[in-house]
Design a protein around this motif. Structure first.
Motif, PDB file in Angstrom:
ATOM      1  N   SER A   1       0.832  -1.189   0.000  1.00  0.00           N
ATOM      2  CA  SER A   1       0.000   0.000   0.000  1.00  0.00           C
ATOM      3  C   SER A   1       0.865   1.236   0.000  1.00  0.00           C
ATOM      4  N   PRO A   2       0.399   2.324  -0.559  1.00  0.00           N
ATOM      5  CA  PRO A   2       1.199   3.532  -0.647  1.00  0.00           C
ATOM      6  C   PRO A   2       1.538   4.113   0.706  1.00  0.00           C
ATOM      7  N   GLY A   3       0.663   3.935   1.685  1.00  0.00           N
ATOM      8  CA  GLY A   3       0.921   4.574   2.957  1.00  0.00           C
ATOM      9  C   GLY A   3       1.832   3.819   3.870  1.00  0.00           C
TER      10      GLY A   3
ATOM     11  N   GLU B   1      -3.002   4.282   8.287  1.00  0.00           N
ATOM     12  CA  GLU B   1      -2.653   5.107   7.136  1.00  0.00           C
ATOM     13  C   GLU B   1      -3.311   6.479   7.201  1.00  0.00           C
TER      14      GLU B   1
ATOM     15  N   ARG C   1      -5.234   6.311   0.268  1.00  0.00           N
ATOM     16  CA  ARG C   1      -4.131   5.850  -0.564  1.00  0.00           C
ATOM     17  C   ARG C   1      -3.971   6.726  -1.817  1.00  0.00           C
TER      18      ARG C   1
ATOM     19  N   HIS D   1      -0.571   8.740  -2.507  1.00  0.00           N
ATOM     20  CA  HIS D   1       0.135   8.614  -3.786  1.00  0.00           C
ATOM     21  C   HIS D   1       0.387   9.993  -4.387  1.00  0.00           C
TER      22      HIS D   1
ATOM     23  N   GLY E   1      -4.626   1.125  -4.933  1.00  0.00           N
ATOM     24  CA  GLY E   1      -4.137   2.463  -5.224  1.00  0.00           C
ATOM     25  C   GLY E   1      -4.516   2.915  -6.624  1.00  0.00           C
TER      26      GLY E   1
END
Length: 716
Positions: free
Chosen positions: A528-530, A551, A610, A614, A635
């Motif tokens: 995940s982006p976070g 997140e 997310r 991003h 995402g």
């Protein structure tokens, strides 16, 4: 002629031979005791001594008679003080039988039912074995009534010998029966334990339950990994100050209310304490500490009246139902010696036991004899079967008290010779006492050495105190709370050692388990982006809550720290994603995820978080417009691949995330990659686009998703 001669010779032999020999172990005094008891049995086949009313009152005789009536043979029972039974119980039974001259079963019992003997004369009955079985089968506190009832039951069963042997073997193995009645000490212990359990269990439920709830909430919401100070206060967001005013009433759904586990835990603690208290009264329901029925007032007066009547006839009274201590010659000598004294002296030689009406207090017995007799004088009570103690009390005799109560050593019972003598040397010591009284100087009318205390209430002394009394309060207020706190510490240590982890790491582990073929997921998505946590195809509500919480806090921290340095369009996108996510899952504004947020709402919020993360990393919104349509939790869609989405007539080149592109390129069907969520009302997970809800994730870009959430919540 020959027959006449033989009769004459037989008569001469009988005359010259003298009287028949006494029974074994029976002297002149013993004959008097046997004769006395035989006379009592002639009047009533059940004789209960008046000397032990606190244990077996005379008014309990019908209980014994009712039990004896179950036997088919005549039964004669004597209940006497245990101290007076001696070692020749069977000799006593034989002598009483001889005096009474009637066949049947003869039984003698002590007031506690432990000591006793039984024998059958002229009838077929295993009386001795039945008595042995009753003594082994019953606990020591059963009492005389229960002992005789068990004796009758065993004798009537016809298995007396077998039961006696079996009970004796069990006793030798240490399997003796438990006591039937608790003592006052036992009741104090019961009260203490009940009080401690009531408060301890209630506090343990509240404290330990609250600790477990808090730990569970931290695991679900991620408070362990994202401390409160890391969570961005919505008031710091650009438009948060005006949010409350901007929000209008929601026509779609009412405001959410968080359940209060504190109230539930307090109620559970109260219910637990109540159950313990009720259970304690059910388990500890005994009301008496003794088996004997309570005595009547006449039971308590009977012995004093009997002894006082004997003292009216003679100043020396020897208890006739106890083993003989004085023979006839000694009794005559003592009576003659009393007649020579210048002051009236009354002597009562009898057993002194704690079960008598005076609770074993010789001075109280002397006081009651004085009151019953109505004559002043020196009253002497001699314990004839126990310690041999001689107690002197002066009621009105004109003797110097200091001299009278300074008894010489030869009167006391402290020497070894006194204790070794079977009769405790009472004849000699009483003679020495009379000489001491004779030498005492005159004085004013005397009084007892001290006023005796009243005897305990015989009808109430065996009553147990209520369960909520005495030691109940220390257990309730001190030990119970201490035990609850100790249990709380133990619970915390055990849970800590069990490896309760922070929410972020727990969420990652949960996602990893899901991605490796767990029951709720099949394929791991990209990090995940976070937080770097994987995004499973079938996330659980718990995973969604934990990951979103972590997140959300991370993105808020990034926005606070780096927001001013971000490009304007990126800062606006990050703030709008952060604000919309919080509006959706934190309507109360208390920095905690709403408990009634359903999986679709949690997934929407996590998708926004997310997307914002991003955009913040890329410092661009170019690739943050559309989430991956197969699994928005992966995402933004940063790649393209031909895919046929649900509802489409044919496959088209569609934006997807890099992970889904690789999976599709490997030949995996698109439908297998789609995010599946459990419905709000429970059940098996379904494709997220099939769920009914005010917010749709499917084929929706980030800006439209933010607008949909604001419109749904009535925020403008």
């Amino acid at each position: 002629m020959g027959r006449a001669v033989r009769l004459i010779l037989l008569t001469l032999v009988l005359v010259l031979a003298g009287p028949a020999p006494a029974f074994a172990g029976e002297g002149e005094g013993q004959v008097s005791r046997s004769a006395y008891l035989a006379r009592q049995l002639a009047e009533n086949p059940v004789y209960v001594s008046d000397q032990v009313p606190r244990a077996v009152p005379r008014s309990a005789a019908p209980l014994f008679a009712r039990a004896a009536a179950r036997l088919d043979v005549p039964t004669y029972l004597m209940v006497l003080p245990s101290d007076g039974l001696g070692v020749n119980d069977e000799a006593l039974l034989a002598s009483v039988h001889d005096r009474l001259g009637k066949d049947g079963v003869y039984v003698v019992l002590g007031e506690d039912g432990i000591y006793g003997a039984a024998a059958a004369y002229g009838v077929r009955a295993s009386a001795g074995e039945a008595m042995r079985a009753a003594q082994y089968e019953l606990p020591g506190d059963a009492g005389a009534v229960a002992a005789f009832d068990r004796f009758v039951e065993v004798l009537d069963s016809g298995e007396a010998a077998a039961r006696a042997d079996a009970a004796a073997r069990a006793y030798r193995r240490g399997e003796d029966p438990a006591d039937r009645y608790p003592s006052r000490t036992d009741r104090n212990n019961q009260s203490f334990v009940t009080g401690a359990l009531m408060s301890g269990s209630a506090l343990a439920v509240v404290l330990c339950g609250w600790h477990v709830v808090r730990r569970g909430e931290r695991r679900r919401d991620g408070t362990a990994a994202a401390p409160r100070e890391r969570r961005t206060d919505l008031s710091t967001s650009p438009s948060s100050s005006g949010r409350s005013a901007a929000r209008g009433p929601s026509p779609v759904r009412p405001a959410r209310r968080r359940p209060t586990p504190r109230v539930a835990l307090v109620l559970a603690g109260a219910v637990t304490a109540t159950l313990v208290g009720v259970g304690g009264h059910v388990v500890c329901d005994e009301t008496r500490s003794d088996a004997g029925p309570p005595p009547t007032a006449q039971d308590l007066r009977a012995r004093v009246e009997r002894v006082a009547a004997g003292l009216r006839e003679s100043p020396f009274y020897a208890d006739p139902e106890s083993p003989a201590v004085f023979d006839a010659a000694e009794q005559r000598q003592l009576r003659d010696r009393l007649a020579e004294l210048d002051v009236p002296v009354y002597v009562a030689a009898l057993p002194v036991v704690t079960e008598d009406a005076c609770a074993g207090d010789e001075r109280l017995l002397a006081e009651r004899l004085h009151d019953e007799l109505g004559q002043d004088g020196v009253f002497v009570v001699a314990d004839s079967t126990g310690s041999g103690r001689i107690t002197v009390s002066n009621y009105g005799a004109r003797l110097d008290e200091a001299a009278l109560y300074r008894l010489p050593d030869e009167v006391e019972n402290s020497t070894e010779a006194v204790w070794e003598a079977e009769d405790r040397l009472l004849p000699e010591r009483l003679t020495a006492l009379f000489a001491h009284i004779e030498k005492a100087p005159q004085g004013p009318p005397g009084e007892p050495y001290y006023d005796p205390e009243p005897a305990p209430d015989a009808a109430a002394e065996d009553l147990l105190p209520p369960l909520v009394s005495e030691d109940f309060w220390p257990g309730l207020t001190v030990i119970g709370p201490l035990a609850a706190v100790l249990l709380l510490g133990v619970t915390a240590v055990v849970l800590g050692l069990a490896g309760l982890r922070s929410p972020t790491r727990a969420g990652a582990a949960a996602g990893a388990r899901t991605s490796t073929g767990g029951a709720r997921g099949t394929t791991a998505g990209p990090p995940s982006p976070g937080s770097g946590a994987p995004a499973p195809d079938r996330p659980t509500p718990g995973w969604l809550r934990r990951t979103l919480h972590a997140e959300l806090g991370d993105l808020g921290t990034v926005f606070d720290a780096e927001g001013p340095a971000l490009p304007a369009d990126v800062r606006k996108r990050v703030w709008s994603c952060l604000d919309a996510a919080r509006l959706l899952v934190d309507e109360d504004g208390d920095h905690r995820l709403d408990r009634d947020a359903d999986p679709l709402e949690l997934a929407c919020a996590l998708t926004l978080v997310r997307a914002g993360a991003h955009a913040a990393r890329a410092r661009s919104v170019r690739h943050a417009d559309v989430p991956c349509p197969l699994n928005p939790l992966h995402g933004p869609a940063t790649a393209r691949h031909r895919v046929r989405l649900p509802g489409a007539a044919q496959a088209t080149r569609t934006p997807v995330c890099a992970h889904c592109r690789d999976e599709l390129a490997s030949g995996r069907p698109a439908v297998d990659l789609m995010l599946r969520l459990p419905p709000p009302d429970g059940g098996s997970a379904v494709r997220y686009d099939e769920l009914d809800g005010p917010v749709q994730l499917f084929d929706t870009d980030t800006e439209d998703l933010v607008d949909d959430i604001r419109e749904y919540l009535g925020v403008h």
